[in-house]
Every structure is written in structure tokens, then in C-alpha cells.
Design a protein around this motif. Structure first.
Motif, PDB file in Angstrom:
ATOM      1  N   VAL A 146       0.831  -1.199   0.000  1.00  0.00           N
ATOM      2  CA  VAL A 146       0.000   0.000   0.000  1.00  0.00           C
ATOM      3  C   VAL A 146       0.868   1.253   0.000  1.00  0.00           C
ATOM      4  O   VAL A 146       0.597   2.203  -0.703  1.00  0.00           O
ATOM      5  CB  VAL A 146      -0.958   0.009   1.215  1.00  0.00           C
ATOM      6  N   ALA A 147       1.928   1.249   0.768  1.00  0.00           N
ATOM      7  CA  ALA A 147       2.863   2.366   0.830  1.00  0.00           C
ATOM      8  C   ALA A 147       4.250   1.828   0.497  1.00  0.00           C
ATOM      9  O   ALA A 147       5.038   1.530   1.384  1.00  0.00           O
ATOM     10  CB  ALA A 147       2.838   3.003   2.213  1.00  0.00           C
ATOM     11  N   PRO A 148       4.556   1.673  -0.785  1.00  0.00           N
ATOM     12  CA  PRO A 148       5.785   0.986  -1.205  1.00  0.00           C
ATOM     13  C   PRO A 148       7.040   1.835  -1.012  1.00  0.00           C
ATOM     14  O   PRO A 148       7.483   2.521  -1.908  1.00  0.00           O
ATOM     15  CB  PRO A 148       5.526   0.697  -2.670  1.00  0.00           C
ATOM     16  N   MET A 149       7.620   1.764   0.159  1.00  0.00           N
ATOM     17  CA  MET A 149       8.836   2.519   0.450  1.00  0.00           C
ATOM     18  C   MET A 149      10.090   1.834  -0.100  1.00  0.00           C
ATOM     19  O   MET A 149      11.106   2.451  -0.288  1.00  0.00           O
ATOM     20  CB  MET A 149       9.005   2.716   1.962  1.00  0.00           C
ATOM     21  N   SER A 150       9.990   0.529  -0.374  1.00  0.00           N
ATOM     22  CA  SER A 150      11.164  -0.221  -0.821  1.00  0.00           C
ATOM     23  C   SER A 150      11.324  -0.216  -2.331  1.00  0.00           C
ATOM     24  O   SER A 150      12.225  -0.851  -2.849  1.00  0.00           O
ATOM     25  CB  SER A 150      11.064  -1.665  -0.325  1.00  0.00           C
ATOM     26  N   GLY A 151      10.453   0.464  -3.049  1.00  0.00           N
ATOM     27  CA  GLY A 151      10.544   0.508  -4.494  1.00  0.00           C
ATOM     28  C   GLY A 151       9.694  -0.531  -5.183  1.00  0.00           C
ATOM     29  O   GLY A 151       9.567  -0.517  -6.402  1.00  0.00           O
ATOM     30  N   ILE A 152       9.102  -1.452  -4.442  1.00  0.00           N
ATOM     31  CA  ILE A 152       8.212  -2.446  -5.045  1.00  0.00           C
ATOM     32  C   ILE A 152       6.815  -1.844  -5.031  1.00  0.00           C
ATOM     33  O   ILE A 152       6.222  -1.661  -3.983  1.00  0.00           O
ATOM     34  CB  ILE A 152       8.228  -3.772  -4.260  1.00  0.00           C
ATOM     35  N   SER A 153       6.312  -1.502  -6.203  1.00  0.00           N
ATOM     36  CA  SER A 153       5.005  -0.857  -6.244  1.00  0.00           C
ATOM     37  C   SER A 153       3.951  -1.726  -6.906  1.00  0.00           C
ATOM     38  O   SER A 153       2.823  -1.316  -7.044  1.00  0.00           O
ATOM     39  CB  SER A 153       5.106   0.470  -6.984  1.00  0.00           C
ATOM     40  N   ARG A 154       4.318  -2.912  -7.331  1.00  0.00           N
ATOM     41  CA  ARG A 154       3.362  -3.811  -7.975  1.00  0.00           C
ATOM     42  C   ARG A 154       3.078  -5.009  -7.088  1.00  0.00           C
ATOM     43  O   ARG A 154       3.859  -5.344  -6.213  1.00  0.00           O
ATOM     44  CB  ARG A 154       3.908  -4.280  -9.311  1.00  0.00           C
ATOM     45  N   SER A 155       1.979  -5.653  -7.373  1.00  0.00           N
ATOM     46  CA  SER A 155       1.624  -6.843  -6.611  1.00  0.00           C
ATOM     47  C   SER A 155       2.631  -7.961  -6.879  1.00  0.00           C
ATOM     48  O   SER A 155       3.157  -8.090  -7.974  1.00  0.00           O
ATOM     49  CB  SER A 155       0.231  -7.338  -7.014  1.00  0.00           C
ATOM     50  N   VAL A 156       2.855  -8.765  -5.856  1.00  0.00           N
ATOM     51  CA  VAL A 156       3.655  -9.977  -5.980  1.00  0.00           C
ATOM     52  C   VAL A 156       2.665 -11.132  -5.885  1.00  0.00           C
ATOM     53  O   VAL A 156       1.853 -11.182  -4.966  1.00  0.00           O
ATOM     54  CB  VAL A 156       4.711 -10.076  -4.858  1.00  0.00           C
ATOM     55  N   VAL A 157       2.720 -12.045  -6.848  1.00  0.00           N
ATOM     56  CA  VAL A 157       1.762 -13.143  -6.900  1.00  0.00           C
ATOM     57  C   VAL A 157       2.463 -14.438  -6.512  1.00  0.00           C
ATOM     58  O   VAL A 157       3.507 -14.779  -7.055  1.00  0.00           O
ATOM     59  CB  VAL A 157       1.147 -13.272  -8.312  1.00  0.00           C
ATOM     60  N   PHE A 158       1.867 -15.148  -5.555  1.00  0.00           N
ATOM     61  CA  PHE A 158       2.391 -16.419  -5.078  1.00  0.00           C
ATOM     62  C   PHE A 158       1.444 -17.533  -5.502  1.00  0.00           C
ATOM     63  O   PHE A 158       0.242 -17.323  -5.645  1.00  0.00           O
ATOM     64  CB  PHE A 158       2.514 -16.418  -3.550  1.00  0.00           C
ATOM     65  N   GLY A 159       1.983 -18.727  -5.670  1.00  0.00           N
ATOM     66  CA  GLY A 159       1.181 -19.876  -6.052  1.00  0.00           C
ATOM     67  C   GLY A 159       0.320 -20.381  -4.917  1.00  0.00           C
ATOM     68  O   GLY A 159       0.499 -20.001  -3.754  1.00  0.00           O
ATOM     69  N   ASP A 160      -0.585 -21.280  -5.251  1.00  0.00           N
ATOM     70  CA  ASP A 160      -1.531 -21.771  -4.254  1.00  0.00           C
ATOM     71  C   ASP A 160      -0.886 -22.656  -3.198  1.00  0.00           C
ATOM     72  O   ASP A 160      -1.439 -22.850  -2.121  1.00  0.00           O
ATOM     73  CB  ASP A 160      -2.691 -22.502  -4.919  1.00  0.00           C
ATOM     74  N   SER A 161       0.305 -23.187  -3.452  1.00  0.00           N
ATOM     75  CA  SER A 161       0.970 -24.033  -2.448  1.00  0.00           C
ATOM     76  C   SER A 161       2.112 -23.314  -1.731  1.00  0.00           C
ATOM     77  O   SER A 161       2.774 -23.902  -0.884  1.00  0.00           O
ATOM     78  CB  SER A 161       1.494 -25.310  -3.110  1.00  0.00           C
ATOM     79  N   ASP A 162       2.341 -22.037  -2.056  1.00  0.00           N
ATOM     80  CA  ASP A 162       3.410 -21.274  -1.400  1.00  0.00           C
ATOM     81  C   ASP A 162       3.007 -20.868   0.016  1.00  0.00           C
ATOM     82  O   ASP A 162       1.855 -20.519   0.267  1.00  0.00           O
ATOM     83  CB  ASP A 162       3.743 -20.008  -2.190  1.00  0.00           C
ATOM     84  N   ASP A 163       3.974 -20.918   0.921  1.00  0.00           N
ATOM     85  CA  ASP A 163       3.779 -20.387   2.270  1.00  0.00           C
ATOM     86  C   ASP A 163       4.447 -19.021   2.309  1.00  0.00           C
ATOM     87  O   ASP A 163       5.619 -18.878   1.975  1.00  0.00           O
ATOM     88  CB  ASP A 163       4.422 -21.300   3.317  1.00  0.00           C
ATOM     89  N   VAL A 164       3.695 -18.031   2.723  1.00  0.00           N
ATOM     90  CA  VAL A 164       4.202 -16.664   2.748  1.00  0.00           C
ATOM     91  C   VAL A 164       4.279 -16.209   4.196  1.00  0.00           C
ATOM     92  O   VAL A 164       3.317 -16.365   4.951  1.00  0.00           O
ATOM     93  CB  VAL A 164       3.277 -15.716   1.940  1.00  0.00           C
TER      94      VAL A 164
END
Length: 116
Positions: free
Chosen positions: A13-31
Motif C-alpha cells: 500500500v505504501a511501497p517505500m522499498s521501491g516495489i510498487s506492484r503486486s507480488v503473486v504467489f502460487g496456491d501451495s506457497d507459504d508466505v
């Protein structure tokens, strides 16, 4: 991203690290999201709902929960039409008259009515 895709989308929401786009993870990924621990609690929103603050040093674990929600679609083709316009814009440069062709006819007609 299609609503029928079994995946987790993480959007800053407030991308201070320079990542301004969504990151998409798979259905079996643990985040795991971890507050690095400088003393301040972090705020986050999960599926549009504000959650409890994440205290310093704490972690939030995300996983896909199948059938956790039912998506209501009033127009099954709307998502496809919207994405077609978005993806077409990636093929720039286009002339202004070509860009106008990407706008769905009903939106062009509505804009003409509002202008006139």
C-alpha cells in the motif's frame, strides 16, 4: 489477475522499498511477513479487512484457503474486457485515435453523452 486463479496476491500500500506492484504467489506457497522489530507495530489489510497490528518481531503467515469466499460476478465478460484494454496499453506507442479504439464502445458512448 483472473479471480479464478488459485493464488495469493500481495500488494504494498505504501511501497517505500521501491516495489510498487503486486507480488503473486502460487496456491501451495507459504508466505511469511515479519515485522523486523524497530519497536513500531505494522498495520495491514487482509482481503479488504483491517487486521490486528503486527507487533515488533512478530510474523504473519499467509496461505491460500480454497473456497474461503465466493466471488459474485454480475457480468462474466467484464473482467476479460477490462484486461484486454490493460494488456493492449502495454503495446504502446499508439496514436491517440488508436487508443480510443481500445475503449469499449459503451464507455465511449457514455463519455460522449456526458460531454454533450
Amino acid at each position: 489477475m483472473s479471480p479464478s486463479t488459485p493464488s495469493i496476491a500481495l500488494t504494498p500500500v505504501a511501497p517505500m522499498s521501491g516495489i510498487s506492484r503486486s507480488v503473486v504467489f502460487g496456491d501451495s506457497d507459504d508466505v511469511e511477513l515479519r515485522n523486523p522489530g524497530d519497536g513500531a507495530a505494522l498495520r495491514f489489510v487482509v482481503d479488504g479487512t483491517a487486521a490486528e497490528p503486527l507487533d515488533a518481531g512478530a510474523a504473519l503467515h499467509l496461505r491460500l484457503r480454497p473456497d474461503a469466499v465466493h466471488i459474485v460476478r454480475f457480468d462474466a465478460d467484464r473482467h476479460l474486457r477490462r484486461n484486454r484494454v490493460k494488456l493492449s496499453l502495454l503495446d504502446l506507442p499508439l496514436r491517440p485515435d488508436q487508443l480510443l479504439d481500445l475503449v469499449p464502445p459503451q464507455l465511449r458512448e457514455r463519455a460522449d453523452r456526458l460531454r454533450g
